[in-house]
Design a protein around this motif. Sequence first.
Motif, PDB file in Angstrom:
ATOM      1  N   ASP A 197       0.829  -1.216   0.000  1.00 12.17           N
ATOM      2  CA  ASP A 197       0.000   0.000   0.000  1.00 12.17           C
ATOM      3  C   ASP A 197       0.862   1.264   0.000  1.00 12.17           C
ATOM      4  OD1 ASP A 197      -2.267  -1.526  -0.026  1.00 12.17           O
ATOM      5  OD2 ASP A 197      -2.769  -1.225   2.090  1.00 12.17           O
ATOM      6  N   LEU A 198       1.957   1.243   0.766  1.00 15.65           N
ATOM      7  CA  LEU A 198       2.854   2.406   0.802  1.00 15.65           C
ATOM      8  C   LEU A 198       3.435   2.693  -0.580  1.00 15.65           C
ATOM      9  CD1 LEU A 198       5.065   1.969   4.012  1.00 15.65           C
ATOM     10  CD2 LEU A 198       3.312   3.706   3.578  1.00 15.65           C
ATOM     11  N   ILE A 199       3.869   1.639  -1.261  1.00 10.02           N
ATOM     12  CA  ILE A 199       4.470   1.817  -2.594  1.00 10.02           C
ATOM     13  C   ILE A 199       3.417   2.326  -3.571  1.00 10.02           C
ATOM     14  CG2 ILE A 199       5.688   0.690  -4.489  1.00 10.02           C
ATOM     15  CD1 ILE A 199       6.663  -1.412  -2.381  1.00 10.02           C
ATOM     16  N   LYS A 200       2.230   1.730  -3.513  1.00 11.48           N
ATOM     17  CA  LYS A 200       1.168   2.147  -4.440  1.00 11.48           C
ATOM     18  C   LYS A 200       0.798   3.610  -4.234  1.00 11.48           C
ATOM     19  CE  LYS A 200      -1.130  -2.158  -5.707  1.00 11.48           C
ATOM     20  NZ  LYS A 200      -0.616  -3.230  -4.835  1.00 11.48           N
ATOM     21  N   GLU A 201       0.593   3.975  -2.974  1.00  9.50           N
ATOM     22  CA  GLU A 201       0.110   5.319  -2.657  1.00  9.50           C
ATOM     23  C   GLU A 201       1.174   6.393  -2.915  1.00  9.50           C
ATOM     24  OE1 GLU A 201      -2.657   6.671  -1.901  1.00  9.50           O
ATOM     25  OE2 GLU A 201      -1.965   8.630  -1.154  1.00  9.50           O
ATOM     26  N   HIS A 202       2.408   6.100  -2.548  1.00  8.28           N
ATOM     27  CA  HIS A 202       3.430   7.151  -2.560  1.00  8.28           C
ATOM     28  C   HIS A 202       4.336   7.124  -3.780  1.00  8.28           C
ATOM     29  CE1 HIS A 202       2.326   8.507   1.447  1.00  8.28           C
ATOM     30  NE2 HIS A 202       2.173   7.226   1.742  1.00  8.28           N
ATOM     31  N   VAL A 203       4.383   6.005  -4.495  1.00  6.26           N
ATOM     32  CA  VAL A 203       5.245   5.919  -5.678  1.00  6.26           C
ATOM     33  C   VAL A 203       4.421   5.677  -6.943  1.00  6.26           C
ATOM     34  CG1 VAL A 203       7.179   4.712  -6.758  1.00  6.26           C
ATOM     35  CG2 VAL A 203       7.171   5.076  -4.276  1.00  6.26           C
ATOM     36  N   LEU A 204       3.725   4.548  -7.006  1.00  4.14           N
ATOM     37  CA  LEU A 204       3.065   4.172  -8.271  1.00  4.14           C
ATOM     38  C   LEU A 204       2.016   5.187  -8.684  1.00  4.14           C
ATOM     39  CD1 LEU A 204       2.665   0.295  -7.860  1.00  4.14           C
ATOM     40  CD2 LEU A 204       4.640   1.630  -8.598  1.00  4.14           C
ATOM     41  N   ARG A 205       1.290   5.707  -7.727  1.00  2.00           N
ATOM     42  CA  ARG A 205       0.252   6.699  -8.037  1.00  2.00           C
ATOM     43  C   ARG A 205       0.842   7.905  -8.782  1.00  2.00           C
ATOM     44  NH1 ARG A 205      -2.490  10.826  -5.296  1.00  2.00           N
ATOM     45  NH2 ARG A 205      -1.160  10.697  -3.454  1.00  2.00           N
ATOM     46  N   HIS A 206       2.088   8.257  -8.452  1.00  3.62           N
ATOM     47  CA  HIS A 206       2.730   9.417  -9.086  1.00  3.62           C
ATOM     48  C   HIS A 206       3.504   9.052 -10.344  1.00  3.62           C
ATOM     49  CE1 HIS A 206       1.766  11.747  -5.534  1.00  3.62           C
ATOM     50  NE2 HIS A 206       2.317  10.810  -4.788  1.00  3.62           N
ATOM     51  N   PHE A 207       3.960   7.787 -10.448  1.00  7.36           N
ATOM     52  CA  PHE A 207       4.888   7.420 -11.523  1.00  7.36           C
ATOM     53  C   PHE A 207       4.235   6.631 -12.647  1.00  7.36           C
ATOM     54  CE2 PHE A 207       9.380   7.789  -9.658  1.00  7.36           C
ATOM     55  CZ  PHE A 207       8.997   8.685  -8.690  1.00  7.36           C
ATOM     56  N   ASP A 208       3.225   5.806 -12.323  1.00  7.03           N
ATOM     57  CA  ASP A 208       2.707   4.864 -13.321  1.00  7.03           C
ATOM     58  C   ASP A 208       1.918   5.590 -14.405  1.00  7.03           C
ATOM     59  OD1 ASP A 208       2.279   2.328 -14.431  1.00  7.03           O
ATOM     60  OD2 ASP A 208       0.338   2.147 -13.432  1.00  7.03           O
ATOM     61  N   HIS A 209       2.249   5.284 -15.662  1.00  7.34           N
ATOM     62  CA  HIS A 209       1.608   5.901 -16.831  1.00  7.34           C
ATOM     63  C   HIS A 209       1.792   7.416 -16.844  1.00  7.34           C
ATOM     64  CE1 HIS A 209      -0.107   1.926 -17.188  1.00  7.34           C
ATOM     65  NE2 HIS A 209      -0.454   2.219 -18.422  1.00  7.34           N
ATOM     66  N   LYS A 210       2.955   7.853 -16.361  1.00 15.12           N
ATOM     67  CA  LYS A 210       3.267   9.278 -16.352  1.00 15.12           C
ATOM     68  C   LYS A 210       4.512   9.552 -17.188  1.00 15.12           C
ATOM     69  CE  LYS A 210      -0.116  10.293 -13.813  1.00 15.12           C
ATOM     70  NZ  LYS A 210      -0.512  10.588 -12.562  1.00 15.12           N
ATOM     71  N   ASN A 211       4.621  10.794 -17.575  1.00 13.29           N
ATOM     72  CA  ASN A 211       5.856  11.293 -18.157  1.00 13.29           C
ATOM     73  C   ASN A 211       6.683  11.828 -16.982  1.00 13.29           C
ATOM     74  OD1 ASN A 211       7.758  13.278 -19.115  1.00 13.29           O
ATOM     75  ND2 ASN A 211       6.772  13.098 -21.121  1.00 13.29           N
TER      76      ASN A 211
END
Length: 136
Positions: free
Chosen positions: A69-83
């Motif tokens: 959950d920590l990785i999803k909320e704080h990293v993937l949410r900002h990085f995934d499918h982003k430039n």
Amino acid sequence: MRVAVYREEHFNAAHRLYNPAWSDEKNDSVFGKCNNPNFHGHNYRLIVRVTGEPDPETGYVIEFKTLSDLIKEHVLRHFDHKNLNLDTPWFRNLNPTAENIAIVIWNILRKQLDNRLDLTVRLYETERNFVEYPAA
Ligand code: NI
């Protein structure tokens, strides 16, 4: 009695490597295809390692669900499918190399973890090219 707990995640992101202080020619010669002005993407594979003593009451160093959950909320949410250069605040003035992305992710997650836990971030940019921070 220290145990390492690992969680693997994935994200897709675009980036461009270049140094704005350099000429186009120098950027091309140093960064090659990664300097493509219209960006290009990678399927990043992220492995987060958390080390510590199992809690005497739960037996956990950290719950897998908590770590995920920590990785999803704080990293993937900002990085995934982003430039990474344009859509995130971290790489406006920092080249989004695998090295720098790993350092940024480490700094983000470090703030979320108890001080008694150690953290290592491994990031695969391709199947064969990966970095680890901090270096052992
Ligand atoms: Ni690249």
